[in-house]
Design a protein around this motif. Structure first.
Motif, PDB file in Angstrom:
ATOM      1  N   PRO A 149     -10.638  13.455   3.728  1.00 40.78           N
ATOM      2  CA  PRO A 149     -11.892  12.717   3.577  1.00 40.78           C
ATOM      3  C   PRO A 149     -12.328  12.146   4.924  1.00 40.78           C
ATOM      4  CG  PRO A 149     -10.275  12.027   1.929  1.00 40.78           C
ATOM      5  CD  PRO A 149      -9.567  12.907   2.909  1.00 40.78           C
ATOM      6  N   PHE A 150     -13.548  12.407   5.324  1.00 37.76           N
ATOM      7  CA  PHE A 150     -14.052  11.976   6.628  1.00 37.76           C
ATOM      8  C   PHE A 150     -14.031  10.456   6.760  1.00 37.76           C
ATOM      9  CE2 PHE A 150     -17.725  11.782   9.787  1.00 37.76           C
ATOM     10  CZ  PHE A 150     -16.931  12.133  10.867  1.00 37.76           C
ATOM     11  N   MET A 151     -14.095   9.743   5.646  1.00 38.46           N
ATOM     12  CA  MET A 151     -14.086   8.279   5.698  1.00 38.46           C
ATOM     13  C   MET A 151     -12.776   7.741   6.256  1.00 38.46           C
ATOM     14  SD  MET A 151     -17.023   7.254   5.008  1.00 38.46           S
ATOM     15  CE  MET A 151     -16.603   5.540   5.098  1.00 38.46           C
ATOM     16  N   ILE A 152     -11.711   8.540   6.226  1.00 37.64           N
ATOM     17  CA  ILE A 152     -10.456   8.116   6.842  1.00 37.64           C
ATOM     18  C   ILE A 152     -10.652   7.949   8.343  1.00 37.64           C
ATOM     19  CG2 ILE A 152      -8.092   8.865   7.371  1.00 37.64           C
ATOM     20  CD1 ILE A 152      -7.974  10.077   4.581  1.00 37.64           C
ATOM     21  N   ALA A 153     -11.570   8.690   8.925  1.00 38.56           N
ATOM     22  CA  ALA A 153     -11.888   8.546  10.347  1.00 38.56           C
ATOM     23  C   ALA A 153     -13.042   7.568  10.565  1.00 38.56           C
ATOM     24  CB  ALA A 153     -12.241   9.909  10.947  1.00 38.56           C
ATOM     25  N   VAL A 154     -14.002   7.531   9.654  1.00 39.02           N
ATOM     26  CA  VAL A 154     -15.210   6.722   9.860  1.00 39.02           C
ATOM     27  C   VAL A 154     -14.934   5.226   9.774  1.00 39.02           C
ATOM     28  CG1 VAL A 154     -17.519   6.180   8.950  1.00 39.02           C
ATOM     29  CG2 VAL A 154     -16.738   8.556   9.068  1.00 39.02           C
ATOM     30  N   PHE A 155     -14.145   4.797   8.811  1.00 36.13           N
ATOM     31  CA  PHE A 155     -13.921   3.358   8.650  1.00 36.13           C
ATOM     32  C   PHE A 155     -13.248   2.746   9.876  1.00 36.13           C
ATOM     33  CE2 PHE A 155     -12.094  -0.557   7.005  1.00 36.13           C
ATOM     34  CZ  PHE A 155     -13.210  -1.106   6.392  1.00 36.13           C
ATOM     35  N   PRO A 156     -12.139   3.321  10.371  1.00 37.13           N
ATOM     36  CA  PRO A 156     -11.575   2.750  11.607  1.00 37.13           C
ATOM     37  C   PRO A 156     -12.520   2.884  12.810  1.00 37.13           C
ATOM     38  CG  PRO A 156     -10.193   4.548  10.807  1.00 37.13           C
ATOM     39  CD  PRO A 156     -11.302   4.361   9.836  1.00 37.13           C
ATOM     40  N   ALA A 157     -13.298   3.964  12.832  1.00 34.53           N
ATOM     41  CA  ALA A 157     -14.266   4.147  13.930  1.00 34.53           C
ATOM     42  C   ALA A 157     -15.301   3.022  13.909  1.00 34.53           C
ATOM     43  CB  ALA A 157     -14.941   5.501  13.812  1.00 34.53           C
ATOM     44  N   ALA A 158     -15.741   2.641  12.724  1.00 30.42           N
ATOM     45  CA  ALA A 158     -16.722   1.559  12.620  1.00 30.42           C
ATOM     46  C   ALA A 158     -16.108   0.241  13.091  1.00 30.42           C
ATOM     47  CB  ALA A 158     -17.210   1.430  11.173  1.00 30.42           C
ATOM     48  N   LEU A 159     -14.857  -0.001  12.754  1.00 33.31           N
ATOM     49  CA  LEU A 159     -14.197  -1.220  13.214  1.00 33.31           C
ATOM     50  C   LEU A 159     -14.106  -1.234  14.742  1.00 33.31           C
ATOM     51  CD1 LEU A 159     -11.337  -1.569  10.565  1.00 33.31           C
ATOM     52  CD2 LEU A 159     -13.498  -2.853  10.694  1.00 33.31           C
ATOM     53  N   VAL A 160     -13.750  -0.104  15.318  1.00 32.41           N
ATOM     54  CA  VAL A 160     -13.684  -0.006  16.789  1.00 32.41           C
ATOM     55  C   VAL A 160     -15.068  -0.258  17.377  1.00 32.41           C
ATOM     56  CG1 VAL A 160     -13.301   1.575  18.723  1.00 32.41           C
ATOM     57  CG2 VAL A 160     -11.664   1.508  16.825  1.00 32.41           C
ATOM     58  N   ALA A 161     -16.096   0.380  16.823  1.00 33.38           N
ATOM     59  CA  ALA A 161     -17.456   0.230  17.352  1.00 33.38           C
ATOM     60  C   ALA A 161     -17.944  -1.209  17.227  1.00 33.38           C
ATOM     61  CB  ALA A 161     -18.404   1.180  16.632  1.00 33.38           C
ATOM     62  N   TYR A 162     -17.644  -1.873  16.128  1.00 31.95           N
ATOM     63  CA  TYR A 162     -18.095  -3.244  15.919  1.00 31.95           C
ATOM     64  C   TYR A 162     -17.368  -4.230  16.818  1.00 31.95           C
ATOM     65  CZ  TYR A 162     -21.263  -2.903  11.945  1.00 31.95           C
ATOM     66  OH  TYR A 162     -22.338  -2.651  11.142  1.00 31.95           O
ATOM     67  N   PHE A 163     -16.055  -4.068  16.947  1.00 33.05           N
ATOM     68  CA  PHE A 163     -15.273  -5.098  17.612  1.00 33.05           C
ATOM     69  C   PHE A 163     -14.922  -4.807  19.069  1.00 33.05           C
ATOM     70  CE2 PHE A 163     -14.313  -5.761  13.061  1.00 33.05           C
ATOM     71  CZ  PHE A 163     -14.890  -7.019  12.946  1.00 33.05           C
ATOM     72  N   ILE A 164     -14.943  -3.536  19.453  1.00 31.46           N
ATOM     73  CA  ILE A 164     -14.584  -3.206  20.826  1.00 31.46           C
ATOM     74  C   ILE A 164     -15.806  -2.791  21.630  1.00 31.46           C
ATOM     75  CG2 ILE A 164     -13.266  -1.610  22.286  1.00 31.46           C
ATOM     76  CD1 ILE A 164     -11.074  -1.723  20.179  1.00 31.46           C
TER      77      ILE A 164
END
Length: 165
Positions: A149-164
């Motif tokens: 499921p692509f969301m396995i990559a998207v959710f952590p990617a969103a956290l990285v984009a938001y916080f880093i």
């Protein structure tokens, strides 16, 4: 901020449904897109519509290109449109780039795992591809691609984009 919270709720709900059923419901994506556009129009007027609309369009187009090559499903395309409606074009671009990077790492891990588990079969596929001795093995291998499921990559990617960044 309410827009960040809305985007995270959207991503959380999409992650749960995608991991459980490999589908992201239209009700979630379409309503989230509409609410994102509406929120920005009500709070910022025409400039908010441009901000949200540009994010929606970019999110849709980026994932639609991947959809054309059967890399992601239609739910992922609609999800990125909804995410863009809430987050805007710059953030949806960052999430997309990080998603591709994280997805690539997951894919590499799966490839190495399957190579370890099915090394002989993998070697046969390589030999068949190079020597074209037995097309049946190649056809069987291509019928069962390793996916996630692509969301396995998207959710952590969103956290990285938001916080880093």
């Amino acid at each position: 901020m309410i827009t960040d919270a809305a985007a995270m709720v959207l991503l959380g709900a999409a992650s749960i449904t995608d991991i459980k059923s490999r589908k992201i419901p239209n009700g979630l994506t379409v309503s989230s897109t509409g609410l994102g556009l509406l929120y920005y129009v009500v709070t910022q007027g025409i400039s908010g519509l441009w901000f949200s609309g540009a994010g929606m369009l970019l999110g849709f187009l980026l994932l639609f290109l991947l959809y054309l090559f059967k890399v992601v499903g239609a739910g992922d395309v609609k999800l990125f449109a909804a995410l863009g409606a809430w987050a805007g074009a710059a953030l949806v671009w960052s999430i997309f780039v990080y998603s591709i990077l994280i997805g690539g790492m997951i894919g590499l891990f799966l490839l190495l795992y399957h190579f370890r588990s099915y090394g002989t079969r993998f070697a046969q596929v390589i030999l068949v591809t190079l020597g074209l001795r037995n097309l049946v093995v190649l056809k069987e291998h291509l019928k069962r691609p390793a996916t996630f499921p692509f969301m396995i990559a998207v959710f952590p990617a969103a956290l990285v984009a938001y916080f880093i960044g």
